[in-house]
Design a protein around this motif. Structure first.
Motif, PDB file in Angstrom:
ATOM      1  N   CYS A 242       0.835  -1.204   0.000  1.00 19.74           N
ATOM      2  CA  CYS A 242       0.000   0.000   0.000  1.00 19.74           C
ATOM      3  C   CYS A 242       0.872   1.258   0.000  1.00 19.74           C
ATOM      4  O   CYS A 242       1.723   1.420   0.875  1.00 19.74           O
ATOM      5  CB  CYS A 242      -0.900  -0.015   1.231  1.00 19.74           C
ATOM      6  SG  CYS A 242      -1.811   1.531   1.482  1.00 19.74           S
TER       7      CYS A 242
ATOM      8  N   CYS B  32      -5.653   0.133   5.686  1.00 20.28           N
ATOM      9  CA  CYS B  32      -6.044   1.557   5.798  1.00 20.28           C
ATOM     10  C   CYS B  32      -7.114   1.976   4.785  1.00 20.28           C
ATOM     11  O   CYS B  32      -7.522   3.138   4.772  1.00 20.28           O
ATOM     12  CB  CYS B  32      -4.816   2.456   5.660  1.00 20.28           C
ATOM     13  SG  CYS B  32      -4.227   2.684   3.960  1.00 20.28           S
TER      14      CYS B  32
ATOM     15  N   HIS C  55      -6.901   2.468   1.629  1.00 24.70           N
ATOM     16  CA  HIS C  55      -6.436   3.223   0.470  1.00 24.70           C
ATOM     17  C   HIS C  55      -6.620   2.381  -0.803  1.00 24.70           C
ATOM     18  O   HIS C  55      -6.530   1.157  -0.762  1.00 24.70           O
ATOM     19  CB  HIS C  55      -4.951   3.588   0.642  1.00 24.70           C
ATOM     20  CG  HIS C  55      -4.392   4.343  -0.519  1.00 24.70           C
ATOM     21  ND1 HIS C  55      -4.884   5.567  -0.909  1.00 24.70           N
ATOM     22  CD2 HIS C  55      -3.392   4.045  -1.398  1.00 24.70           C
ATOM     23  CE1 HIS C  55      -4.210   5.985  -1.971  1.00 24.70           C
ATOM     24  NE2 HIS C  55      -3.300   5.086  -2.291  1.00 24.70           N
TER      25      HIS C  55
ATOM     26  N   CYS D  97       0.179   3.104   3.628  1.00 22.83           N
ATOM     27  CA  CYS D  97       0.543   2.542   4.941  1.00 22.83           C
ATOM     28  C   CYS D  97       1.554   1.398   4.848  1.00 22.83           C
ATOM     29  O   CYS D  97       2.058   0.937   5.873  1.00 22.83           O
ATOM     30  CB  CYS D  97      -0.707   2.075   5.690  1.00 22.83           C
ATOM     31  SG  CYS D  97      -1.348   0.476   5.140  1.00 22.83           S
TER      32      CYS D  97
ATOM     33  N   CYS E   4      -6.602  -1.433   0.108  1.00 21.81           N
ATOM     34  CA  CYS E   4      -5.790  -1.898   1.231  1.00 21.81           C
ATOM     35  C   CYS E   4      -6.681  -2.433   2.351  1.00 21.81           C
ATOM     36  O   CYS E   4      -7.639  -1.773   2.756  1.00 21.81           O
ATOM     37  CB  CYS E   4      -4.942  -0.739   1.748  1.00 21.81           C
ATOM     38  SG  CYS E   4      -3.982  -1.137   3.221  1.00 21.81           S
TER      39      CYS E   4
HETATM   40 ZN   LIG Z   1      -2.876   0.899   3.472  1.00 23.20          ZN
END
Ligand SMILES: [Zn+2]
Length: 329
Positions: free
Chosen positions: A22, A56, A58, A25, A53
């Motif tokens: 990611c 997180c 994303h 993160c 992800c």
């Molecule tokens: Zn992430």
């Protein structure tokens, strides 16, 4: 799954590169999120996939185009570099009006008027000129852009304009910039965390970073998931944010978010309808051209008004603008 359309048959299959962790993160667990083709410019026939992800939330393009393919996916006709030539004159005036409003909404939220400014992805220098009208000297106005053809004239005029990626820029000193803006750039870069950290390092104590990017947590992004949302801009958008993941990106770079506002996302609405009409399960290709944001002026006006109203009513539109401040003033 969208089928392969004849429009893509003679397009190249381009090289790709895996992005196994990611970009926000660093986690290595993700799930499929959305997919599609380059419906906007038809530069290649690859099918692309966004993943989300599991840590997180994303969203990023994985795999993404290899760096060597950038000249393919950003052809010379890419509208960002040909803005003055391609966009209808009335649409351009309207855009100038919106740009001024955007900068005013940023300036009125700053603790003190900025004395130095950088615009990352400055194009032909629209925002450099806006800041000069605010009283800044050209020697304190920086612009970064990747097209030498637009950088050279700006540098000649006395702006500090450079043809550089943020990561490679050595011309801007640390702690020297009161206001940095980056409008619709972060979603295009390969390492958004590194870019954000670098911009944060340029800020003076109390300096502000204003960043605008597509908002995945918007009505049109939900309505046109998982193939045709205009904000996917496949395969040129490599990272897609929500207010939560953008805030994390900025905080991880040591900044504090001081405001989040929403701008009109009219071109995403129009591309979403255009792609659906061109490549959806019930294509209406003749209708699709009215939804080209570069040409379909009545629709452009209608969607801009619609999103302005929605933003006023508190809706999270598909273009979010976040202001983040460096502490320690
Ligand atoms: Zn992430």
């Amino acid at each position: 799954m969208p089928m392969i359309w004849p429009e893509f048959a003679d397009k190249p299959l381009i090289d790709v590169q895996d992005v196994p962790t990611c970009p926000v993160c660093g986690a290595d667990r993700f799930a499929a999120y959305a997919s599609g083709h380059d419906y906007e410019l038809l530069t290649c026939r690859n099918e692309w996939r966004f993943v989300k992800c599991e840590s997180c939330s994303h969203v990023w393009l994985n795999p993404r185009p290899a760096i060597s393919t950038l000249p393919v996916i950003y052809p010379p006709t890419y509208y960002a570099y040909n803005y003055a030539n391609q966009v209808n004159v009335i649409a351009r005036k309207g855009k100038e009006f919106l740009d001024r409003g955007k900068m005013q909404s940023i300036l009125k939220r700053l603790p003190t008027p900025p004395k130095s400014f950088v615009d990352v992805g400055c194009g032909e220098g629209r925002f450099l000129r806006v800041m000069e009208k605010q009283g800044l000297d050209r020697s304190n106005i920086y612009g970064l852009e990747l097209d030498e053809n637009v950088v050279a004239p700006l540098a000649k005029e006395g702006y500090k304009a450079y043809c550089r990626r943020v990561e490679d820029c050595t011309e801007i000193g640390g702690n020297s910039i009161d206001l940095a803006t980056m409008f619709h750039v972060i979603e295009h870069v390969d390492d958004p965390a590194a870019v954000t950290r670098k911009v944060a390092s340029w800020l003076s104590p109390g300096g502000v970073f204003a960043i605008e990017t597509p908002n995945l947590d918007s009505l049109d992004a939900r309505k046109f998931k998982p193939h045709f949302w205009g904000g996917y801009h496949i395969p040129r958008h490599w990272n897609l944010f929500t207010p939560a993941t953008l805030k994390k990106l900025l905080e991880d770079a040591g900044l504090n978010v001081i405001a989040t506002t929403f701008q009109t996302g009219h071109s995403f609405w129009m591309y979403s309808y255009q792609h659906t009409l061109n490549f959806g399960s019930h294509p209406r290709k003749r209708l699709a051209r009215f939804f080209n944001p570069l040409k379909g002026l009545p629709m452009l006006v209608a969607f801009t008004a619609y999103d302005k109203l929605r933003a006023k009513l508190g809706a999270r539109t598909s273009a979010m603008l976040m202001l983040a401040q460096r502490p320690g003033r």
